[in-house]
Design an enzyme around this catalytic site. Structure first.
Site, PDB file in Angstrom:
ATOM      1  N   ASN A   1      17.403   9.183  36.981  1.00 37.78           N
ATOM      2  CA  ASN A   1      15.997   8.807  37.222  1.00 37.78           C
ATOM      3  C   ASN A   1      15.906   7.342  37.648  1.00 37.78           C
ATOM      4  O   ASN A   1      15.321   7.010  38.671  1.00 37.78           O
ATOM      5  CB  ASN A   1      15.146   9.004  35.954  1.00 37.78           C
ATOM      6  CG  ASN A   1      15.324  10.376  35.340  1.00 37.78           C
ATOM      7  OD1 ASN A   1      15.717  11.308  36.028  1.00 37.78           O
ATOM      8  ND2 ASN A   1      15.076  10.505  34.053  1.00 37.78           N
ATOM      9  N   ASP A   2      16.514   6.476  36.836  1.00 38.87           N
ATOM     10  CA  ASP A   2      16.479   5.059  37.191  1.00 38.87           C
ATOM     11  C   ASP A   2      17.410   4.768  38.361  1.00 38.87           C
ATOM     12  O   ASP A   2      17.105   3.908  39.187  1.00 38.87           O
ATOM     13  CB  ASP A   2      16.862   4.195  35.978  1.00 38.87           C
ATOM     14  CG  ASP A   2      15.677   4.015  35.042  1.00 38.87           C
ATOM     15  OD1 ASP A   2      14.555   3.852  35.542  1.00 38.87           O
ATOM     16  OD2 ASP A   2      15.870   4.061  33.813  1.00 38.87           O
TER      17      ASP A   2
ATOM     18  N   ARG B   1       9.558   4.950  40.050  1.00 37.95           N
ATOM     19  CA  ARG B   1       9.541   6.380  39.733  1.00 37.95           C
ATOM     20  C   ARG B   1       8.198   6.848  39.193  1.00 37.95           C
ATOM     21  O   ARG B   1       7.931   8.057  39.139  1.00 37.95           O
ATOM     22  CB  ARG B   1      10.684   6.728  38.754  1.00 37.95           C
ATOM     23  CG  ARG B   1      10.533   6.154  37.376  1.00 37.95           C
ATOM     24  CD  ARG B   1      11.822   6.243  36.584  1.00 37.95           C
ATOM     25  NE  ARG B   1      11.728   7.088  35.410  1.00 37.95           N
ATOM     26  CZ  ARG B   1      12.571   7.057  34.381  1.00 37.95           C
ATOM     27  NH1 ARG B   1      13.630   6.261  34.409  1.00 37.95           N
ATOM     28  NH2 ARG B   1      12.416   7.837  33.358  1.00 37.95           N
TER      29      ARG B   1
ATOM     30  N   ARG C   1      21.251   6.748  22.139  1.00 36.66           N
ATOM     31  CA  ARG C   1      21.101   5.610  23.048  1.00 36.66           C
ATOM     32  C   ARG C   1      20.372   4.489  22.321  1.00 36.66           C
ATOM     33  O   ARG C   1      19.357   4.736  21.659  1.00 36.66           O
ATOM     34  CB  ARG C   1      20.316   6.034  24.296  1.00 36.66           C
ATOM     35  CG  ARG C   1      20.206   4.918  25.314  1.00 36.66           C
ATOM     36  CD  ARG C   1      19.604   5.393  26.611  1.00 36.66           C
ATOM     37  NE  ARG C   1      18.170   5.620  26.491  1.00 36.66           N
ATOM     38  CZ  ARG C   1      17.415   6.092  27.482  1.00 36.66           C
ATOM     39  NH1 ARG C   1      17.977   6.402  28.639  1.00 36.66           N
ATOM     40  NH2 ARG C   1      16.129   6.269  27.315  1.00 36.66           N
TER      41      ARG C   1
ATOM     42  N   CYS D   1      22.643  12.667  32.733  1.00 34.94           N
ATOM     43  CA  CYS D   1      21.543  12.942  31.798  1.00 34.94           C
ATOM     44  C   CYS D   1      20.155  12.726  32.395  1.00 34.94           C
ATOM     45  O   CYS D   1      19.163  12.876  31.689  1.00 34.94           O
ATOM     46  CB  CYS D   1      21.697  12.144  30.509  1.00 34.94           C
ATOM     47  SG  CYS D   1      21.493  10.383  30.747  1.00 34.94           S
TER      48      CYS D   1
ATOM     49  N   ARG E   1      16.776   9.521  22.998  1.00 34.17           N
ATOM     50  CA  ARG E   1      16.045   8.318  23.427  1.00 34.17           C
ATOM     51  C   ARG E   1      15.468   7.655  22.177  1.00 34.17           C
ATOM     52  O   ARG E   1      14.346   7.942  21.780  1.00 34.17           O
ATOM     53  CB  ARG E   1      14.932   8.699  24.409  1.00 34.17           C
ATOM     54  CG  ARG E   1      15.433   9.185  25.770  1.00 34.17           C
ATOM     55  CD  ARG E   1      14.255   9.548  26.658  1.00 34.17           C
ATOM     56  NE  ARG E   1      14.587   9.638  28.056  1.00 34.17           N
ATOM     57  CZ  ARG E   1      14.741  10.789  28.721  1.00 34.17           C
ATOM     58  NH1 ARG E   1      14.610  11.941  28.099  1.00 34.17           N
ATOM     59  NH2 ARG E   1      15.034  10.780  30.009  1.00 34.17           N
TER      60      ARG E   1
ATOM     61  N   HIS F   1       1.596  15.181  23.768  1.00 39.95           N
ATOM     62  CA  HIS F   1       1.901  15.920  22.540  1.00 39.95           C
ATOM     63  C   HIS F   1       1.315  17.320  22.602  1.00 39.95           C
ATOM     64  O   HIS F   1       1.875  18.268  22.060  1.00 39.95           O
ATOM     65  CB  HIS F   1       1.325  15.189  21.329  1.00 39.95           C
ATOM     66  CG  HIS F   1       2.381  14.523  20.522  1.00 39.95           C
ATOM     67  ND1 HIS F   1       2.268  13.246  20.058  1.00 39.95           N
ATOM     68  CD2 HIS F   1       3.578  14.961  20.113  1.00 39.95           C
ATOM     69  CE1 HIS F   1       3.358  12.922  19.392  1.00 39.95           C
ATOM     70  NE2 HIS F   1       4.164  13.958  19.404  1.00 39.95           N
TER      71      HIS F   1
ATOM     72  N   GLU G   1      22.860   3.519  35.648  1.00 42.56           N
ATOM     73  CA  GLU G   1      21.523   3.806  36.185  1.00 42.56           C
ATOM     74  C   GLU G   1      20.987   2.705  37.084  1.00 42.56           C
ATOM     75  O   GLU G   1      19.836   2.742  37.493  1.00 42.56           O
ATOM     76  CB  GLU G   1      20.530   4.164  35.063  1.00 42.56           C
ATOM     77  CG  GLU G   1      20.498   3.223  33.885  1.00 42.56           C
ATOM     78  CD  GLU G   1      19.589   3.699  32.772  1.00 42.56           C
ATOM     79  OE1 GLU G   1      18.805   4.647  32.958  1.00 42.56           O
ATOM     80  OE2 GLU G   1      19.659   3.094  31.688  1.00 42.56           O
TER      81      GLU G   1
HETATM   82  C1  PEP Z   1      17.454   8.038  33.513  1.00 39.73           C
HETATM   83  O1  PEP Z   1      17.044   6.933  33.891  1.00 39.73           O
HETATM   84  O2  PEP Z   1      17.854   8.936  34.290  1.00 39.73           O
HETATM   85  C2  PEP Z   1      17.474   8.371  32.070  1.00 39.73           C
HETATM   86  C3  PEP Z   1      18.030   9.460  31.611  1.00 39.73           C
HETATM   87  O3  PEP Z   1      16.839   7.515  31.223  1.00 39.73           O
HETATM   88  P1  PEP Z   1      15.222   7.429  31.068  1.00 39.73           P
HETATM   89  O4  PEP Z   1      14.637   8.599  31.796  1.00 39.73           O
HETATM   90  O5  PEP Z   1      14.989   7.425  29.608  1.00 39.73           O
HETATM   91  O6  PEP Z   1      14.932   6.111  31.715  1.00 39.73           O
HETATM   92 MG    MG Z   2      16.805   5.317  32.443  1.00 40.17          MG
END
Ligand code: PEP
Ligand code: MG
Length: 603
Positions: free
Chosen positions: A484-485, A495, A358, A532, A322, A215, A461
Site C-alpha cells: 500500500n505504502d 493512497r 509490527r 502484507c 497493526r 466498526h 514500503e
Molecule cells: C502497507 O503499507 O502495505 C501496509 C501493510 O501497512 P499499512 O497499510 O498499515 O500502512
Molecule cells: Mg504501510
C-alpha cells in the site's frame, strides 16, 4: 452527527396500491451476501437540541444534571453489556469490547471533561455542551485520513446521542421489534446498535452514512449480516414493507425489484451459496501449489478479537498485527503490561501459530489522542514526516515498552517483530541493540521472555528500502512488503486521496519491479519474504508473487479462502515463466489485462 431526523411511522403499504417502480442504488458493499427482504425504517427520533446560555448561579445544577445523565448512560450500557454477555453468539466478543469503549468514554474521559468545561466556561446548557464537544472530537477524527480511524466518529456520536436523549428525557429506540426478514434502512447505524441486531431476524441493513472500515462494517461482517453503507438517497421514497434486495458484496440496493430483477437476484443467491460452500471446503486443505510448494497464508489483524475470524478462515498465523490500534480510542497510552496482555490474548488464541507484531506505525495522520500533547511536528508533508520507526526511535521509552511487551509474550508462543517504514540498515541495527538491552533488563528482573529472541524484520514500503533491499537483508531476519505504502511512495500518489485514485496503480511496472527486486534480494540472502499489503489479498496478483518466489502472503481473513483457491491452481515453474514475460511489459493496463486473463484461465 445528524441530530434532527424526521420522524417516520412504520405504516405498511396498502395492499391494493399500484406496484411501485424499481429503484437501484449503490453504496459500499461492506459485508457480503445477497438477501431479499422487506424494508424496516428505523427512526432514531433525536429531539431538537435546545441551546441557551446559563446563569453563573445555575452552573452547579447544570453540572449535576450532566453527572446524573452520565450515570444513567453508564447504567444503560452496563445493562446492555450484561445482556450481551449472557447471550453468546458470534459477535459477542466484539460487542463486549465495543460497549467497554463506550463506557470508558463516559468515565472521567476527555469527552466528559470537555463538556464540563463548556458548561463552566462557555456557560452552555448540558445538551448544547455535549453537542459542541462531540462536534469538536468528530472534526478531529475527520482530519485523520485512515478510514478505520476516522470511523471512530460513530462511537463518539453514539455516546453523545445517548447522553442527549437522556438529558432531553427521551427513551432509547428499540431494535428488537423488527419482524423476521427485515432489511433495516436508516441514516446511520452506530456500532452499539449493530450489536443489538439479531441475525435470526434481520436479513440485512443499509445506511446513508458510514465507511467501509467502520466498526459498524466490522460488526456486520462478524455477525454475518449482509450490509451496504454510504447509500445516497436511501431513505427518499422508501416505505416500510417495501420489498428490497441488497447485495453486500457489490454494494447494491434494489428497491421494489420487478419480476425479472428478482429472478436475476435469486440465481445470484444460488451462485453465492455454491461459492461459499466451495470456499468453506478449502479451509481445512493445505495451501499448496499443484507441484506441492507450500504458500503460507496468514491474516492481517488490528485487535485481539479478530483472531477468531483468522482461525476460521484457516490462517496459518498472523502475518501483520497493526499494533497502533491498541493506542486508539483512549486518552492515555497503554502501559507495557496492557500491551503484553493484548498481545498475549492474540498469541494464546492463535494456539502456537506464529504472530508477527509490527511496532507502532503512527505519526502524522494516525496520531492517538494519548500522544497529542507531545512534541510531534509532522512537518509540511506528513506522509514524509515524523512517523513509524522514525517516531519510535525518537520516543525510545515507547519503543522499549513495546519491545518488552513483545519479548515477554514470546515466552508463550512464537512471535516476530516487524519494523514499519524502514529506510536504512542503521534503523534496523539500532532497534536490534534496543531489543538486546530490553532483554538484558528483563533477565535482570527475572521476567520470563522469548528465548531465542524473536526474529526482527523490516517492512519494505518505501522505494529506497526496496532499492537497498540487499543491504537491508544483511541485517534483517525477514522482509514484509507493504504494497500500500510502496505503491503510494513509488508513484507519489496519496493512497487516501480520492481525486487521484485512478493514478494509484499497483499494476505500474515500477511498483512490480521494486517488489521483484526485494524478493530477489531476500532469496539471495536466504531470508523469508512476506507480502502484507492489499495486493496480497487480491487473487489477480497471486501468480505474480508466486512467480517472484514469494512463499508467504498475509491479508484480511475474509480474503484468505479465495487466495488459497488460486494457490492450489498454480504451478511454480509456470508462474515463474509467465512472470518473466510479464515483466517486459511497460504498460500498466496491459499488465493488468494479462494478469486478469491468467486468473480467468484465458492466457
Ligand atoms: C502497507 O503499507 O502495505 C501496509 C501493510 O501497512 P499499512 O497499510 O498499515 O500502512
Ligand atoms: Mg504501510
Amino acid at each position: 452527527m445528524k441530530m434532527d431526523k424526521a420522524s417516520r411511522a412504520q405504516e405498511p403499504r396498502p395492499a391494493a396500491a399500484q406496484a411501485p417502480r424499481p429503484k437501484r442504488l449503490t453504496g459500499l458493499g461492506v459485508s457480503p451476501g445477497t438477501v431479499i427482504g422487506t424494508v424496516f425504517l428505523l427512526d432514531k427520533g433525536l429531539p431538537p437540541i435546545p441551546e441557551h446560555a446559563i446563569r453563573r448561579e445555575d452552573v452547579d445544577s447544570e453540572l449535576a444534571r450532566l453527572t446524573s445523565a452520565v450515570d444513567k448512560a453508564v447504567g444503560q450500557l452496563d445493562a446492555l453489556r450484561g445482556k450481551v454477555a449472557q447471550g453468546g453468539g458470534s459477535g459477542q466478543q466484539e460487542a463486549l469490547a465495543l460497549l467497554d469503549v463506550h463506557i470508558q468514554m463516559l468515565q472521567g474521559s476527555r469527552l466528559v471533561r470537555r463538556v464540563e468545561g463548556l458548561i463552566r466556561e462557555a456557560r452552555l446548557n448540558a445538551e448544547a455542551a455535549v453537542e459542541t464537544a462531540i462536534g469538536e472530537m468528530s472534526a478531529y477524527f475527520r482530519t485523520i485520513s485512515d478510514p478505520y480511524l476516522s470511523a471512530r466518529i460513530h462511537d463518539i456520536a453514539d455516546v453523545g446521542q445517548r447522553l442527549i436523549r437522556i438529558l432531553a428525557g427521551r427513551t432509547s429506540h428499540s431494535l428488537q421489534e423488527m419482524p423476521t426478514g427485515s432489511i433495516l434502512f436508516t441514516e446511520d447505524l452506530t456500532p452499539a446498535e449493530t450489536v443489538l441486531l439479531d441475525p435470526e431476524r434481520v436479513a440485512g441493513f443499509a445506511t446513508v452514512a458510514g465507511g467501509a472500515d467502520s466498526h459498524t462494517a466490522i460488526m456486520a461482517r462478524s455477525l454475518g449480516i449482509p450490509a451496504v453503507l454510504g447509500v445516497k438517497g436511501l431513505i427518499d421514497g422508501a416505505k416500510p414493507g417495501d420489498r428490497v434486495v441488497i447485495d453486500g458484496a457489490e454494494g447494491l440496493v434494489c428497491l421494489n425489484p420487478d419480476r425479472e430483477m428478482l429472478a436475476e437476484f435469486k440465481s445470484h443467491i444460488t451462485l453465492e451459496q455454491a461459492e461459499a460452500e466451495e470456499l468453506q471446503s478449502l479451509v481445512m486443505l493445505p495451501s499448496i501449489t499443484r507441484d506441492g510448494v507450500e504458500i503460507a497464508l496468514k491474516a492481517n489483524i488490528e485487535l485481539p478479537r479478530e483472531t477468531g475470524l483468522a482461525k476460521a478462515a484457516g490462517a496459518e498465523g498472523v502475518g501483520l498485527l497493526r499494533s497502533e490500534f491498541l493506542f486508539m480510542n483512549r486518552d492515555s497510552l497503554p502501559s507495557e503490561d496492557e500491551q503484553y496482555e493484548s498481545f498475549r490474548e492474540i498469541v494464546g488464541s492463535m494456539g502456537g501459530r506464529p504472530v508477527t507484531i509490527r511496532t507502532l506505525d503512527i505519526g502524522a495522520d494516525k496520531l492517538p489522542l494519548g500522544l497529542t500533547g507531545r512534541e510531534i511536528d509532522a512537518g509540511y508533508n506528513p506522509a514524509l514526516g515524523m512517523r513509524a520507526i522514525r517516531f519510535s526511535l525518537r520516543f525510545r521509552s515507547l519503543l522499549e515498552d513495546q519491545i518488552a511487551a513483545i519479548l515477554r509474550v514470546g515466552a508463550h508462543g512464537p512471535v516476530r517483530i516487524l519494523l514499519p517504514m524502514i529506510t536504512s540498515a542503521q534503523e534496523i541495527m539500532a532497534v536490534r541493540r534496543i531489543v538486546r538491552e530490553v532483554a538484558s533488563k528483563l533477565l535482570r528482573q527475572r521476567v520470563p521472555f522469548a528465548d531465542p529472541l524473536p526474529p526482527l524484520g523490516a517492512m519494505i514500503e518505501v522505494p529506497g528500502a526496496a532499492l537497498g533491499a540487499d543491504h537491508l537483508a544483511q541485517v534483517s531476519d525477514f522482509f514484509s512488503v507493504g504494497t500500500n505504502d510502496l505503491t503510494m511512495y513509488t508513484l507519489a500518489i496519496d493512497r487516501a486521496n480520492e481525486q487521484l485514485a485512478d493514478l494509484y496503480d499497483p499494476f505500474n511496472p515500477a511498483v512490480l519491479r521494486l517488489i521483484q527486486f526485494t524478493a530477489q534480494a531476500a532469496m539471495r540472502t536466504g531470508i523469508p519474504i512476506n507480502i502484507c499489503g492489499e495486493m496480497a489479498g487480491d487473487e489477480v496478483f497471486t501468480e505474480l508473487f508466486v512467480g517472484f518466489g514469494v512463499r508467504e502472503l498475509s491479508m484480511s481473513a475474509q480474503r484468505l479462502p479465495r487466495i488459497k483457491r488460486r494457490v492450489r491452481l498454480l504451478e511454480t515453474a509456470e508462474a515463474a515463466h509467465f512472470v518473466d514475460r510479464l515483466m517486459d511489459e511497460r504498460d500498466p493496463a496491459i499488465i493488468g489485462k494479462l494478469l486478469r486473463q491468467r486468473l480467468e484461465g484465458r492466457a
